[in-house]
Design a protein around this motif. Structure first.
Motif, PDB file in Angstrom:
ATOM      1  N   HIS A 124       0.833  -1.198   0.000  1.00  0.00           N
ATOM      2  CA  HIS A 124       0.000   0.000   0.000  1.00  0.00           C
ATOM      3  C   HIS A 124       0.871   1.253   0.000  1.00  0.00           C
ATOM      4  N   LEU A 125       1.940   1.246   0.795  1.00  0.00           N
ATOM      5  CA  LEU A 125       2.849   2.388   0.814  1.00  0.00           C
ATOM      6  C   LEU A 125       3.484   2.591  -0.553  1.00  0.00           C
ATOM      7  N   MET A 126       3.887   1.516  -1.195  1.00  0.00           N
ATOM      8  CA  MET A 126       4.514   1.640  -2.511  1.00  0.00           C
ATOM      9  C   MET A 126       3.517   2.122  -3.550  1.00  0.00           C
ATOM     10  N   GLN A 127       2.267   1.717  -3.423  1.00  0.00           N
ATOM     11  CA  GLN A 127       1.231   2.198  -4.336  1.00  0.00           C
ATOM     12  C   GLN A 127       0.981   3.686  -4.147  1.00  0.00           C
ATOM     13  N   LEU A 128       1.008   4.149  -2.898  1.00  0.00           N
ATOM     14  CA  LEU A 128       0.917   5.583  -2.644  1.00  0.00           C
ATOM     15  C   LEU A 128       2.134   6.290  -3.228  1.00  0.00           C
ATOM     16  N   GLY A 171      11.990 -11.281  -0.709  1.00  0.00           N
ATOM     17  CA  GLY A 171      10.777 -10.804  -0.059  1.00  0.00           C
ATOM     18  C   GLY A 171      10.545  -9.333  -0.290  1.00  0.00           C
ATOM     19  N   TYR A 172      11.619  -8.540  -0.231  1.00  0.00           N
ATOM     20  CA  TYR A 172      11.474  -7.107  -0.492  1.00  0.00           C
ATOM     21  C   TYR A 172      11.129  -6.850  -1.958  1.00  0.00           C
ATOM     22  N   GLN A 173      11.804  -7.546  -2.858  1.00  0.00           N
ATOM     23  CA  GLN A 173      11.552  -7.325  -4.283  1.00  0.00           C
ATOM     24  C   GLN A 173      10.115  -7.651  -4.663  1.00  0.00           C
ATOM     25  N   SER A 174       9.555  -8.681  -4.046  1.00  0.00           N
ATOM     26  CA  SER A 174       8.199  -9.097  -4.396  1.00  0.00           C
ATOM     27  C   SER A 174       7.159  -8.031  -4.057  1.00  0.00           C
ATOM     28  N   LEU A 175       7.490  -7.140  -3.136  1.00  0.00           N
ATOM     29  CA  LEU A 175       6.542  -6.094  -2.741  1.00  0.00           C
ATOM     30  C   LEU A 175       6.252  -5.134  -3.888  1.00  0.00           C
ATOM     31  N   GLU A 177       6.148  -5.831  -7.159  1.00  0.00           N
ATOM     32  CA  GLU A 177       5.640  -6.459  -8.382  1.00  0.00           C
ATOM     33  C   GLU A 177       4.325  -5.825  -8.834  1.00  0.00           C
ATOM     34  N   GLY A 178       4.290  -5.401 -10.094  1.00  0.00           N
ATOM     35  CA  GLY A 178       3.093  -4.819 -10.667  1.00  0.00           C
ATOM     36  C   GLY A 178       2.875  -3.366 -10.313  1.00  0.00           C
ATOM     37  N   ILE A 179       3.801  -2.762  -9.567  1.00  0.00           N
ATOM     38  CA  ILE A 179       3.643  -1.369  -9.149  1.00  0.00           C
ATOM     39  C   ILE A 179       4.595  -0.449  -9.906  1.00  0.00           C
TER      40      ILE A 179
END
Length: 204
Positions: A124-128, A171-175, A177-179
């Motif tokens: 959610h933070l990365m999407q923001l 694990g960090y990289q997967s956050l 994905e798609g963003i």
């Protein structure tokens, strides 16, 4: 999620927090961030999520346009006193409503933040973050990381971190994905005091 009781509680004091950060090499990390992402001649607009005491400002150009967010009132009060006139500081969580009141940014910093968030919160933070970046803007994060064959002292210290969501580099990289369109990362092992960080740069 983070631990805020016991010995961890003393980190709520700005002076102790800054001292601990210094001992753990935060100054070197901030120098690197400043050199790599703030070398343009035009003023750079930066959003610092989880800014702590905003000590990054000691390393940034004087003309940077800076917005810092943190949920710690003592940290934000310290930042307002020390860096008055150098930025805007908010004691609140960044959300979509606040996002609409902010300008577009060249860089979003999330230094030592993602390992305090579960996967849903981190995404959610990365999407923001991607929403408030200009095209070509970058989301930059640095977090403690578990890795194979890392120094056992580093693993021990990281396992005692206030943040309860320390991940592997995968694990960090997967956050992201798609963003983000482009994601670059680097695993860093520090010899003394032994520690392991994951640097991640995500480009819109």
């Amino acid at each position: 999620m983070q631990i805020t009781t016991g010995l961890h509680a003393i980190l709520s004091t700005p002076a102790i927090y800054d001292f601990t950060q210094s001992v753990m090499g935060a100054g070197e990390l901030r120098h690197e961030i400043a050199d790599k992402f703030f070398d343009r001649k035009t003023p750079i607009r930066v959003l610092d999520v989880g800014c702590g005491t905003a000590a990054i400002l000691d390393y940034l150009p004087s003309d940077v346009i800076y917005f810092g967010f943190d949920i710690s009132q003592p940290y934000i009060e310290h930042a307002r006193q020390k860096y008055s006139g150098r930025g805007e500081f908010f004691c609140e969580l960044l959300d979509i409503e606040r996002l609409h009141t902010l300008p577009k940014f060249d860089v979003v910093l999330a230094i030592g933040v993602l390992h305090h968030l579960d996967d849903a919160e981190a995404r959610h933070l990365m999407q923001l973050g991607v929403q408030c970046l200009d095209d070509g803007g970058r989301f930059v994060s640095i977090d403690p990381c578990f890795a194979e064959k890392q120094n056992p002292v580093a693993r021990f210290l990281i396992s005692r971190d206030r943040g309860q969501n320390v991940r592997t580099q995968g694990g960090y990289q997967s956050l992201s994905e798609g963003i983000f369109s482009t994601v670059r990362g680097e695993l860093r092992h520090r010899a003394w005091i032994p520690y392991t960080h994951w640097f991640m740069e995500c480009v819109k």
